[in-house]
Scaffold this active site. Sequence first.
Site, mmCIF file in Angstrom:
data_model
loop_
_atom_site.group_PDB
_atom_site.id
_atom_site.type_symbol
_atom_site.label_atom_id
_atom_site.label_comp_id
_atom_site.label_asym_id
_atom_site.label_seq_id
_atom_site.Cartn_x
_atom_site.Cartn_y
_atom_site.Cartn_z
ATOM 1 C CE LYS A 176 -46.168 23.657 66.606
ATOM 2 N NZ LYS A 176 -46.801 24.258 67.406
ATOM 3 N N GLY A 228 -56.804 24.271 63.306
ATOM 4 C CA GLY A 228 -56.444 24.653 63.482
ATOM 5 C C GLY A 228 -57.383 26.274 62.553
ATOM 6 C CB SER A 229 -56.413 29.723 61.796
ATOM 7 O OG SER A 229 -54.914 29.687 61.840
ATOM 8 C CB THR A 230 -58.681 29.643 57.690
ATOM 9 O OG1 THR A 230 -60.878 28.789 58.546
ATOM 10 C CG2 THR A 230 -59.070 29.155 56.231
ATOM 11 N N GLY A 233 -53.624 26.721 57.771
ATOM 12 C CA GLY A 233 -54.548 25.990 57.271
ATOM 13 C C GLY A 233 -54.036 25.883 55.208
ATOM 14 C CD GLU A 250 -61.130 17.409 60.129
ATOM 15 O OE1 GLU A 250 -62.220 18.309 60.002
ATOM 16 O OE2 GLU A 250 -61.086 16.740 59.549
ATOM 17 C CB CYS A 284 -64.167 23.832 65.114
ATOM 18 S SG CYS A 284 -64.070 22.351 65.508
ATOM 19 C CD GLU A 384 -62.622 29.922 63.778
ATOM 20 O OE1 GLU A 384 -61.767 30.792 63.664
ATOM 21 O OE2 GLU A 384 -63.514 28.777 64.605
#
Length: 481
Positions: A176, A228-230, A233, A250, A284, A384
Amino acid sequence: MYATQLLIGDQWVDSSDGGTNETFNPANGELIGFFAEATTADVDAAVAAARAGFESDAWQSMSPDAKGRLLWRIADLIDRNAVELAALETLDQGQPTTVSTAISVPLAAQVFRYYAGYATKLEGKLSPVSIPRQLTYQRRTPLGVCGLITPWNFPLDIAAWKLAPALATGNAVILKPAEQTPLSTVRLVEICREAGVPNGVVNLITGGPQVGKALVGHRGVDCISFTGSTAVGQEIARTSATDLKRIGLELGGKAPSIICADADIDAAVQGNLKGALFNTGQACGAFTRFFVPRSKVDEFTSKISAAADALKIGHGYDPETILGPLVSEEHLNRVASYVASGKEQGAQLVSGGERVGGELQNGYFFRPTVFTEVTDKMKIAREEIFGPVLSIMPYDDIDEAITRANSTDYGLVAAIWTKDLVTAHSLPQRIKAGTVFVNQLPLIDPGAPWGGVGLSGLGRELGSYSIDEFTEPQSVFINLD
Ligand code: NAD
């Protein structure tokens, strides 16, 4: 104009309700293609196809040697289609050709070759148990159906990091890609088919966050490997708690770069410039917080801002370009809002700080931005940004620099600049990060693990660690009585 479909089992199909979404060239804002926006029914169909692919005789009985050769063929096809793949990455993501051609595409092929070697080396072990007359051994078993969800910054490479080890270990997958950058992943999936991946073993669904959500929440999916983003996640971790599916995350980063008092300042300026601005800061592992001895701040700041100002900004196709566009207008606005907050909170803007106009005004270009006098509590020091924004933070002694470098929720990478051997070996142990680079850019190699601590994620990718991520050990006890 591109128009791409979903791959479910052995069929390329439109979304079941005919829905599509659009993708744009970030260098000029122009529409470049449509991709299928998968529905929940499509996700169900992809999961069923992946399960059938996983259980198929073609996959289950494929020898390790044949699997290795299959991955090697994928690598060869990536090389053979390198020009097209690099052009797609530049068109859809904005990557300068110096990045897409020289790094993204060769690295994707390298990753497939690296894991091709693993297919014949998935060894188990014998366990010396104390129960009499037992033979006890462990074998590695694939997880089953793996959902591989990727972000927009390095679409081809991050898909390769997940797909190659997932296949080497015998799983079936559903890819995806991010909705901003689906094109190179669609091409990679076509290459997998051309290389001879059995039906149902690689499936592709495209679409936005809802599609990722449906995949994560699906009870038929055994594992989610997410980059992807925290925030997303964390949501995946919450959702996966329901069925305790295996997850690898990650996530974001806020890398500190500590310039020690003995560092070669010119080398540190060049290294940090590249470390901060690689792919226009949309990495990242980008270096973002620069801890500089107070006595060296003026020299470091003037040199790095002059060097940043001199970098050529432009369309990725121009071979002279070093800084391409940001991926979307939405992301450009996000970066601009961080720059505004830096100014409001009292950081000193040294250079950059604005969108590029003139002939680049339709693209999402942002000038490399250097702030100094950044303090630990400012938003630009904590969150970030994922763009070309460098924060210089003066320090007085090295213990203070380490404490401040570690005072972040993230822990993906860190950098240290020193000429002293003892410092080079002793400081990394005091830094909270998955990877520490000493006098080095944030490099990635398939042989070294990648991943973070804290809000930077769970688990590791690459190296032998991906083999652990995509397999489950099974113990067998044989009674020898
Ligand atoms: P994102 O989290 O918004 O999206 C990533 C992917 O997740 C996309 O495919 C998206 O469609 C999907 N998604 C969005 N919401 C979802 C949900 N609720 N459930 C399931 N899937 C969902 O991230 P992004 O903006 O595409 O990427 C930038 C982020 O990725 C940055 O934070 C960056 O640090 C991180 N990143 C991390 C690494 C690493 O190795 N640690 C590498 C690259 C990027």
